[in-house]
Design an enzyme around this catalytic site. Sequence first.
Site, short mmCIF file in Angstrom:
data_model
loop_
_atom_site.label_atom_id
_atom_site.label_comp_id
_atom_site.label_asym_id
_atom_site.label_seq_id
_atom_site.Cartn_x
_atom_site.Cartn_y
_atom_site.Cartn_z
N TRP A 110 -0.11 -9.54 -33.72
CA TRP A 110 1.34 -9.52 -33.90
C TRP A 110 1.77 -8.30 -34.70
O TRP A 110 2.78 -7.65 -34.39
CB TRP A 110 1.73 -10.81 -34.61
CG TRP A 110 3.17 -11.19 -34.60
CD1 TRP A 110 4.26 -10.41 -34.88
CD2 TRP A 110 3.70 -12.49 -34.31
NE1 TRP A 110 5.42 -11.14 -34.80
CE2 TRP A 110 5.10 -12.42 -34.45
CE3 TRP A 110 3.12 -13.72 -33.98
CZ2 TRP A 110 5.93 -13.53 -34.26
CZ3 TRP A 110 3.94 -14.81 -33.79
CH2 TRP A 110 5.33 -14.71 -33.92
N ALA A 123 -2.77 -14.11 -50.42
CA ALA A 123 -3.96 -14.83 -50.87
C ALA A 123 -4.54 -14.20 -52.14
O ALA A 123 -5.56 -14.66 -52.64
CB ALA A 123 -5.01 -14.85 -49.77
N ARG A 223 4.34 -10.18 -25.09
CA ARG A 223 3.61 -11.35 -25.58
C ARG A 223 3.95 -12.65 -24.87
O ARG A 223 3.20 -13.62 -24.98
CB ARG A 223 3.83 -11.50 -27.09
CG ARG A 223 3.38 -10.29 -27.91
CD ARG A 223 1.94 -9.91 -27.64
NE ARG A 223 1.51 -8.80 -28.48
CZ ARG A 223 0.28 -8.29 -28.50
NH1 ARG A 223 -0.63 -8.78 -27.69
NH2 ARG A 223 -0.03 -7.28 -29.31
#
Length: 301
Positions: A110, A123, A223
Amino acid sequence: MPLTPDQQAEIDAARSTPRQTLRAVSEGMEARLYHAHPVLDHGFVRVIDYMGDDAAICQAARVSYGRGTKAVSNDEGLIRYLMRHWHSTPFEMCEVKLHVKLPVFVARQWIRHRTANVNEYSARYSILDREFYIPEPDALNAQSVVNNQGRGEALSGEEAARVLDWLKADAGRAYDHYEAMISQEGQQGLARELARMNLPANIYTQWYWKVDLHNLFHFLRLRADAHAQYEIRVYAEAICEMVRDWVPAAYGAFEDYRLGGAVLSAKGLACVKRMIAGEEVTQETSGMSKGEWREFMGVVG
């Protein structure tokens, strides 16, 4: 679970306090605001905010001073003209901001669309949830024999069961080690920014993704295509439904000229003219390579 209780509470609170506005409003998109559309096993897409509507596209094209200066039929005709002739700027006047939860390997595909603003869940600061994308059995396919980046027939029987067992076991084991490394019980604990490198590519991440309509259409053209990888295609298909409600005239033109249309090369167009004239055209007489001819025949049948 696609949405956490905190996220659902935030959505409920936002939808319970509507506010009056003077800006352009799309009724279809208002109904979509904040609602999470489930995708895959733990993912979702939801609309956070948007700007503009079909009328805003026409207003920008005409550089007019107000809305409603032309009949709706005229607006739709203008939008179809703009789409047909590849005019992009008027479509850039509309924007949408999405909240997407998706597997990391899908996010890596993406993010190649570099025409959006992105802010991803970090994270380094936060601990990722124990959520992994595990395909349904009918989505486990062998490597395609004709396409190096595609899938072939579905795996079956013992092989499919073995692959699913490995995917689940490996993901669980990696997360167990991730938790053990960052734990501060009886040890210092490894920094989160380092411990995350041991996590598999099928773990879920989240981001806010803001894009204008022109570049969103480009994303969807690639996509939402049948040849796109399944895991990103289902996100694109969910977004297509949202865009259809947001800008129905623009989406209708996009569906007609882009999703349902085709672009031919000069050689391809010449072959079509020869076929119409009654000539039998083969790959050998077309001037195309075998790959080009296969794709051409996929269009003209």
